[in-house]
Write a protein that holds these residues in place. Structure first.
Motif, PDB file in Angstrom:
ATOM      1  N   UNK A 244       0.830  -1.202   0.000  1.00 34.38           N
ATOM      2  CA  UNK A 244       0.000   0.000   0.000  1.00 34.38           C
ATOM      3  C   UNK A 244       0.871   1.261   0.000  1.00 34.38           C
ATOM      4  N   UNK A 245       1.887   1.268   0.857  1.00 34.26           N
ATOM      5  CA  UNK A 245       2.766   2.444   0.923  1.00 34.26           C
ATOM      6  C   UNK A 245       3.572   2.591  -0.372  1.00 34.26           C
ATOM      7  N   UNK A 246       4.038   1.493  -0.937  1.00 38.29           N
ATOM      8  CA  UNK A 246       4.802   1.556  -2.188  1.00 38.29           C
ATOM      9  C   UNK A 246       3.959   2.154  -3.303  1.00 38.29           C
ATOM     10  N   UNK A 247       2.713   1.711  -3.431  1.00 43.00           N
ATOM     11  CA  UNK A 247       1.824   2.243  -4.472  1.00 43.00           C
ATOM     12  C   UNK A 247       1.576   3.727  -4.247  1.00 43.00           C
TER      13      UNK A 247
ATOM     14  N   UNK B   3      11.097  -2.590 -10.373  1.00 45.67           N
ATOM     15  CA  UNK B   3      10.586  -3.903 -10.756  1.00 45.67           C
ATOM     16  C   UNK B   3       9.179  -4.064 -10.196  1.00 45.67           C
ATOM     17  N   UNK B   4       8.349  -4.732 -10.971  1.00 41.96           N
ATOM     18  CA  UNK B   4       6.984  -5.008 -10.530  1.00 41.96           C
ATOM     19  C   UNK B   4       6.846  -6.493 -10.219  1.00 41.96           C
ATOM     20  N   UNK B   5       5.955  -6.805  -9.290  1.00 39.63           N
ATOM     21  CA  UNK B   5       5.673  -8.203  -8.983  1.00 39.63           C
ATOM     22  C   UNK B   5       4.556  -8.692  -9.904  1.00 39.63           C
ATOM     23  N   UNK B   6       4.245  -9.969  -9.826  1.00 36.46           N
ATOM     24  CA  UNK B   6       3.154 -10.522 -10.627  1.00 36.46           C
ATOM     25  C   UNK B   6       1.796 -10.234  -9.993  1.00 36.46           C
ATOM     26  N   UNK B   7       1.798  -9.776  -8.750  1.00 40.64           N
ATOM     27  CA  UNK B   7       0.548  -9.493  -8.035  1.00 40.64           C
ATOM     28  C   UNK B   7      -0.019  -8.147  -8.471  1.00 40.64           C
ATOM     29  N   UNK B   8      -1.339  -8.038  -8.411  1.00 40.23           N
ATOM     30  CA  UNK B   8      -2.011  -6.793  -8.773  1.00 40.23           C
ATOM     31  C   UNK B   8      -3.039  -6.433  -7.716  1.00 40.23           C
ATOM     32  N   UNK B   9      -3.383  -5.152  -7.716  1.00 34.46           N
ATOM     33  CA  UNK B   9      -4.456  -4.633  -6.873  1.00 34.46           C
ATOM     34  C   UNK B   9      -5.545  -4.163  -7.815  1.00 34.46           C
TER      35      UNK B   9
ATOM     36  N   UNK C  10      -9.665   0.353 -12.015  1.00 33.68           N
ATOM     37  CA  UNK C  10      -8.219   0.337 -12.212  1.00 33.68           C
ATOM     38  C   UNK C  10      -7.611  -1.001 -11.797  1.00 33.68           C
ATOM     39  N   UNK C  11      -6.568  -1.385 -12.515  1.00 32.76           N
ATOM     40  CA  UNK C  11      -5.756  -2.528 -12.128  1.00 32.76           C
ATOM     41  C   UNK C  11      -4.322  -2.033 -12.026  1.00 32.76           C
ATOM     42  N   UNK C  12      -3.717  -2.145 -10.831  1.00 31.17           N
ATOM     43  CA  UNK C  12      -2.346  -1.682 -10.602  1.00 31.17           C
ATOM     44  C   UNK C  12      -1.451  -2.862 -10.258  1.00 31.17           C
ATOM     45  N   UNK C  13      -0.308  -2.938 -10.917  1.00 31.57           N
ATOM     46  CA  UNK C  13       0.687  -3.941 -10.549  1.00 31.57           C
ATOM     47  C   UNK C  13       1.362  -3.488  -9.261  1.00 31.57           C
ATOM     48  N   UNK C  14       1.576  -4.404  -8.333  1.00 31.88           N
ATOM     49  CA  UNK C  14       2.233  -4.064  -7.077  1.00 31.88           C
ATOM     50  C   UNK C  14       3.737  -3.998  -7.317  1.00 31.88           C
TER      51      UNK C  14
END
Length: 151
Positions: A5-8, A20-26, A31-35
């Motif tokens: 949450x803080x990183x986003x 770098x992005x992880x494979x997880x999304x929010x 909206x779809x955001x890569x974590x």
């Protein structure tokens, strides 16, 4: 290390950039955001470490690497006062070590010398670097090139 949450939030406000992005999304309805997996702050302001490391059971176990400081066992760990509290010993970093149940009972209300036991390392307050390293114990594969040796 920070929460997703803080990183986003830091990235959205332009305080940090994604390396770098992880494979997880929010997901939200629109909206779809890569974590982000790795972020870099655009500007860093060093803050002094005003607070000492909290003295609690978990941090004593971490400092002693979850090993009995008398025999090296990893099972049934307890906290032992090197100089017993019943004889005026303090409850702090310099007088508390991790001990297995057997060693703690064998030592009883005696000092290690009186009980014929030796400590592997003398107890002391951990440094902040050692304390922070515990946060990277479950480090992800992609982080190694950014963190390097975390000791």
């Amino acid at each position: 290390m920070t929460s997703a949450k803080r990183a986003i939030t830091l990235v959205q406000y332009g305080v940090a950039e994604v390396l770098e992005e992880s494979r997880d999304v929010v997901r939200s309805p629109s909206t779809v955001l890569a974590i982000p997996s790795v972020i870099r702050l655009r500007r860093y302001v060093r803050r002094p470490r005003a607070h000492p490391i909290p003295f609690n059971r978990r941090n004593v176990l971490r400092r002693d690497a979850f090993v009995c400081q008398y025999c090296g066992a990893h099972d049934e760990l307890t906290i032992d006062h090197v100089y017993p509290r019943s004889r005026g010993g303090r409850h702090g970093w310099e007088n508390v070590v991790t001990a297995c149940r057997g060693c703690n009972q064998r030592k009883g209300s005696r000092t290690p010398d009186e009980a014929g036991m030796t400590l592997r390392l003398p107890p002391r307050a951990p440094s902040f670097g050692f304390y922070a390293y515990g946060q990277f114990a479950q480090m992800r594969e992609g982080w190694s090139k950014y963190i390097g040796e975390a000791r």
